[in-house]
Enzyme design. Structure first.
Site, PDB file in Angstrom:
ATOM      1  N   TYR A 123     -30.459  38.703  -2.436  1.00  0.00           N
ATOM      2  CA  TYR A 123     -29.256  38.254  -2.735  1.00  0.00           C
ATOM      3  C   TYR A 123     -29.041  36.575  -2.508  1.00  0.00           C
ATOM      4  CZ  TYR A 123     -24.174  37.730  -1.857  1.00  0.00           C
ATOM      5  OH  TYR A 123     -22.666  37.490  -1.949  1.00  0.00           O
ATOM      6  N   SER A 135     -21.941  32.166  -3.034  1.00  0.00           N
ATOM      7  CA  SER A 135     -21.669  32.621  -1.686  1.00  0.00           C
ATOM      8  C   SER A 135     -22.353  31.533  -0.736  1.00  0.00           C
ATOM      9  CB  SER A 135     -22.558  33.918  -1.530  1.00  0.00           C
ATOM     10  OG  SER A 135     -22.519  34.176  -0.044  1.00  0.00           O
TER      11      SER A 135
END
Length: 215
Positions: A124, A110
């Site tokens: 995350y 990501s």
């Protein structure tokens, strides 16, 4: 997955939830769907081992745990790390045991591994940054065999988890040069390129596709 199947590859994919959707995708593409819990190390290793020699491994499983770090359940954070970090590591290593020379390992990370502009997403972001070190290290380990290891880092992509018309749309687009969500097929195109012959000299690298979210 659809991209690989459309190009004639023999594809198998894993899923944890949504068995009906997995079965529908299997029927649509002819790919083999195999239920596997990515939080279970032994299950991940066994699934990769039992798949035999793989020319290409794409690891895309991932979850998020969002909210104030002071309030989050430690067990939930540990599960996130098992899925987002441990599973990619063990799947990659196990695949490399039988992968032919010149194989491809592609990890879906990501842009949040590079940039985290929101509160409540530390775990995350940490997990996605970890994939960067993993790819750089395994690229060195597997380079003598011509096996490449790369990370694809999407930004906001129009999926069920982050719909283009979702409540975070305006906030996310405010960071971006291209004021829209990306399309899954755009990410698939980058993955397909990394899996193909033109990317044989590309390894240990991060490939960001984010509309300049992280610029």
């Amino acid at each position: 997955m659809r991209r690989f199947a459309a190009e004639g590859a023999k594809v198998r994919f894993t899923y944890s939830g949504s068995p009906d959707a997995a079965e529908a995708l299997s029927q649509e593409t002819g790919a083999l769907a195999e239920r596997t819990d990515s939080a279970d190390r032994e299950a991940v290793i066994a699934r990769v081992r039992d798949s035999g020699p793989l020319d290409v491994l794409v690891v895309s499983a991932g979850i998020g745990v969002f909210g104030d770090a002071l309030d989050q359940d430690p067990d939930a954070i540990d599960r996130l790390l098992r899925i987002n970090v441990h599973a990619p590591y063990h799947a990659s290593v196990e695949a490399a045991r039988r992968m032919p020379d010149g194989g491809r390992i592609i990890l879906i990370g990501s842009v949040n591994g590079d940039r985290m502009p929101f509160a409540g997403m530390a775990s995350y972001a940490m997990s996605k940054s970890a994939l960067q070190g993993l790819a750089r290290g395994l690229a060195r380990d597997f380079g003598p065999r011509g096996i490449t290891v790369n990370v694809v880092q999407p930004g906001p992509i129009d999926t069920d988890a982050n719909p283009a018309e979702g409540p975070m749309k305006d906030l996310m687009h405010g960071f971006m040069a291209l004021k829209r969500h990306g399309r899954p097929e755009e990410v698939a195109g980058m993955v397909a390129w990394l899996a193909g012959p033109e990317a044989g000299f590309v390894t240990g690298a991060m490939h960001t596709i984010d509309g300049a979210f992280g610029a």
